[in-house]
Structures are given as C-alpha cells and as structure tokens.
Design a protein around this motif. Structure first.
Motif, mmCIF file in Angstrom:
data_model
loop_
_atom_site.group_PDB
_atom_site.id
_atom_site.type_symbol
_atom_site.label_atom_id
_atom_site.label_comp_id
_atom_site.label_asym_id
_atom_site.label_seq_id
_atom_site.Cartn_x
_atom_site.Cartn_y
_atom_site.Cartn_z
ATOM 1 N N ALA A 26 0.878 -1.340 0.013
ATOM 2 C CA ALA A 26 0.079 -0.064 0.071
ATOM 3 C C ALA A 26 0.884 1.364 0.178
ATOM 4 N N GLU A 27 2.091 1.283 0.920
ATOM 5 C CA GLU A 27 2.896 2.335 1.012
ATOM 6 C C GLU A 27 3.567 2.434 -0.339
ATOM 7 N N THR A 68 0.970 3.894 -3.059
ATOM 8 C CA THR A 68 0.459 4.982 -2.989
ATOM 9 C C THR A 68 1.551 6.139 -3.242
ATOM 10 N N PHE A 69 2.815 5.964 -3.035
ATOM 11 C CA PHE A 69 4.212 6.828 -3.340
ATOM 12 C C PHE A 69 4.069 6.873 -5.084
ATOM 13 N N LEU A 95 1.773 6.361 -7.211
ATOM 14 C CA LEU A 95 0.617 6.823 -7.857
ATOM 15 C C LEU A 95 0.737 8.492 -7.609
ATOM 16 N N GLU A 96 1.142 8.935 -6.342
ATOM 17 C CA GLU A 96 1.123 10.404 -5.891
ATOM 18 C C GLU A 96 2.444 10.993 -6.139
ATOM 19 N N ILE A 126 -5.447 1.903 -9.225
ATOM 20 C CA ILE A 126 -6.512 2.623 -8.551
ATOM 21 C C ILE A 126 -7.240 1.637 -7.855
ATOM 22 N N LEU A 177 -5.257 -0.195 -4.605
ATOM 23 C CA LEU A 177 -5.132 0.759 -3.852
ATOM 24 C C LEU A 177 -6.704 0.876 -2.983
ATOM 25 N N LEU A 193 -6.976 -0.016 0.755
ATOM 26 C CA LEU A 193 -7.140 1.028 1.904
ATOM 27 C C LEU A 193 -8.584 1.081 2.332
ATOM 28 N N TYR A 238 -3.144 -5.076 3.780
ATOM 29 C CA TYR A 238 -2.650 -3.953 4.141
ATOM 30 C C TYR A 238 -2.309 -3.802 5.424
#
Length: 178
Positions: free
Chosen positions: A89-90, A93-94, A96-97, A145, A148, A152, A176
């Motif tokens: 998840a980490e 997320t990294f 994607l963002e 997407i 994640l 989450l 997660y």
C-alpha cells in the motif's frame, strides 16, 4: 496594430511550444518497476536490459538509477509495478502520488525476485499475460487505483496476479499493514 497583435501571437506560440523541455533522447521512459525489499529493478521502453539498484526508498532508487543510467527517468508512462517483500500500500501510494504513474498501471506480485523476473521475461510480455488473464476471468482487475482502493478500504486485502518466469501463474493477496 494588427501587425503588433500578430507578432505577439507568434511570439506566444513559440514560447509555449515546450521546446525548452529537452529532447526525448535525454530521458529514459520507465515501462515497469519491480520492488523487492530494498532492491528496485527498472525496465525501460528503449532497453532490453533492466537496471537494478539498492535503496531505502523509491525516490532514492530513482535518483540512483538516474545517476547510473546518465539520464532522467520519466515515470508517467509506467505500465507495470511488481511488488514482493515490501509494504504494498505504501509503495503503490507513493508511485501514484509522487511518481505520477498512470492510473491504468497494473500491480502484480512475483514468485521470484523481481530482478530475476524482469531479467527472464520482458515487461511487455508480463503485462500481456496479465491482461490475457483478466480478459479470461482468471484474475480480477489489478490497475493501481483498484488495488489501492481494495487495500485501503473494507477488508484491507487485494487479490493481484502472481507472476513467474512463465508469466501469469495464479493469484496472491496483498494485505494492508499499517
């Protein structure tokens, strides 16, 4: 007056064309990345040979790979992220963002180290086996997407394709962990 307006219009077009952005050949375009603990394997559109570096974070890995390759790495076209022995998840997320990977980028896991997998099979081929498995109902949607969202929310689990040197070889579950 019309001549001044025409001059300003032409000048504006020249300034806004993006010519100052650099040549395509001055960058490496990331096609796939494998994260296996602190080992990051980068596979590029234009290269047959993946590049593996050891780093404590995705950003440090990217910086190290840029130094080793001698070119900036563009991550916006990344098609595949393969995760093993990490906080899924980490990392997702990294990516994607911060790396701004495409929302259609696929997420998968590997039964081998990610460097072995990307050395044994092209990222294009691996992506193709995943898409074929999704279309035949052998695995669920695995774009970043969707994965994640599953990780989450709710149960905190997401089923993803498991890859081997033969391509798609079944499914596994990301769980997660905070």
């Amino acid at each position: 007056m019309k001549l001044k307006l025409l001059y300003i219009s032409v000048l504006s077009l020249l300034l806004l064309t993006g010519c100052g952005q650099g040549k395509v050949t001055e960058r490496k375009y990331l096609r796939a990345v494998g994260v296996d603990g602190n080992n990051y394997t980068f596979a590029f559109f234009e290269d047959d040979q993946p590049l593996t570096v050891t780093a404590s974070s995705p950003e440090q890995a990217k910086n190290t790979a840029e130094i080793q390759s001698g070119k900036d790495i563009f991550t916006g076209y990344t098609e595949l992220i393969i995760l093993r022995s990490c906080n899924e998840a980490e990392i997702l997320t990294f990516m994607l963002e911060q790396w701004k990977v495409s929302p259609s980028c696929l997420a998968a896991s590997s039964s081998l180290s990610t460097s072995q997998l990307l050395d044994s099979r092209s990222s294009e081929s691996l992506e193709g086996t995943i898409k074929a498995a999704v279309s035949k109902g052998k695995t669920s949607s695995c774009d970043i997407i969707y994965v994640l969202g599953e990780l989450l929310s709710g149960s905190g689990e997401a089923e993803v394709p498991l890859l081997s040197e033969n391509g798609f070889s079944g499914n596994t579950t990301f769980i997660y962990t905070k």
